[in-house]
Scaffold this motif. Sequence first.
Motif, mmCIF file in Angstrom:
data_model
loop_
_atom_site.group_PDB
_atom_site.id
_atom_site.type_symbol
_atom_site.label_atom_id
_atom_site.label_comp_id
_atom_site.label_asym_id
_atom_site.label_seq_id
_atom_site.Cartn_x
_atom_site.Cartn_y
_atom_site.Cartn_z
ATOM 1 N N GLY A 233 0.836 -1.193 0.000
ATOM 2 C CA GLY A 233 0.000 0.000 0.000
ATOM 3 C C GLY A 233 0.869 1.239 0.000
ATOM 4 N N LEU A 234 0.280 2.371 0.336
ATOM 5 C CA LEU A 234 0.992 3.652 0.361
ATOM 6 C C LEU A 234 0.622 4.422 1.615
ATOM 7 C CD1 LEU A 234 0.499 4.881 -3.336
ATOM 8 C CD2 LEU A 234 2.628 4.025 -2.323
ATOM 9 N N SER A 235 1.552 5.224 2.094
ATOM 10 C CA SER A 235 1.264 6.169 3.171
ATOM 11 C C SER A 235 0.850 7.497 2.555
ATOM 12 C CB SER A 235 2.495 6.372 4.066
ATOM 13 O OG SER A 235 2.728 5.227 4.856
ATOM 14 N N TYR A 236 -0.212 8.091 3.111
ATOM 15 C CA TYR A 236 -0.739 9.354 2.600
ATOM 16 C C TYR A 236 -0.657 10.423 3.681
ATOM 17 C CZ TYR A 236 -2.736 6.689 -1.278
ATOM 18 O OH TYR A 236 -2.909 5.879 -2.386
ATOM 19 N N THR A 237 -0.193 11.609 3.293
ATOM 20 C CA THR A 237 -0.172 12.769 4.175
ATOM 21 C C THR A 237 -1.157 13.798 3.644
ATOM 22 O OG1 THR A 237 2.136 12.483 4.872
ATOM 23 C CG2 THR A 237 1.218 14.700 5.030
ATOM 24 N N ASP A 238 -2.160 14.143 4.459
ATOM 25 C CA ASP A 238 -3.086 15.201 4.069
ATOM 26 C C ASP A 238 -2.355 16.534 4.146
ATOM 27 O OD1 ASP A 238 -5.193 17.369 4.532
ATOM 28 O OD2 ASP A 238 -6.479 15.632 4.104
#
Length: 317
Positions: free
Chosen positions: A174-179
Amino acid sequence: MRDPGKLARVLAPFPGASGRVEAVAGDLGDADSVAAALAGCEGVLHCAGVFSHELAAAERLRRLNVDGTRRVLSAAAEAGARAIVHVSSLVALRFPPPGPMQRADDPVGSPRAMYAATKAAAERIARDLAARGAPVSIVYPSSVHGPHDPTVGSGPEFLSGAIRAGRVLVTEGGLSYTDVRDLAGFLAALFAGRPPPARWMAPATFVSHERTHALLCELTGRSLERDHFPGWLLRLLGRAGDLRQRLLRREVRLTREAAGILTHSVPVDDREARKLLGSDPIPIERSFRDLLVWMHAAGVLEGPRRRPPRRAGTGSS
């Protein structure tokens, strides 16, 4: 800044913001303009850069991402800034990560991909200045997304392309997401709280590709197809993309670097950043929903887009 018109577009969604910003003309390639812009500044945030897979852009990437970083951080230190923050990238670190979580104290990588190599070189510049006593902090955002993106960075473009096509890539990991709102709040806290210089993983949420597919189906109300690829096959296609790019000297969508990021990314250790921010990141459901609502209103989901030159710092992964 080089283009006052761009600043106007960036600030347009935020009423009253333009009156609180003092713009200074300058260019990363001009040492005198950089020094003039930093004169008298107590804090310096360096997040300028450029992203491209095109081989013809290699010199421009080196000039802006590497030489520009050296110029800005060195000038900030020489000007006596009390807080200097360099926004780096996860691709600057050893990849695949050496452990089950990516950490801010991971060693600098030696990537072969053109863009990642410039980010690793810039990372070494920042770490060297910090080791010599400059008050440099380094921040590593994950894939950054959120509403009001003036360039539609690579992360939002990846999601919008999947929605327009009606098909979502599903592979291992998966991927890490930063808002972007969490990132902005965290960067502001670095200057307001004045913690000792350090390296920080920005607040982020890790989302499996399976969960991303389910979220996009739920939020759009559509039954999006699953394009399932085993990780090994995706990485093989990425190698083929690199070869095609070298032979044809044209940008390709799937490179070895991109395939590795898609299949080998792990969660980031952002515990210290969450403490400084004073909260957990915006829930991923709300973060994705706000992004999709904005992309719909801005027309990003309506059809194929001509991709503008993308700036680093908006999700270069």
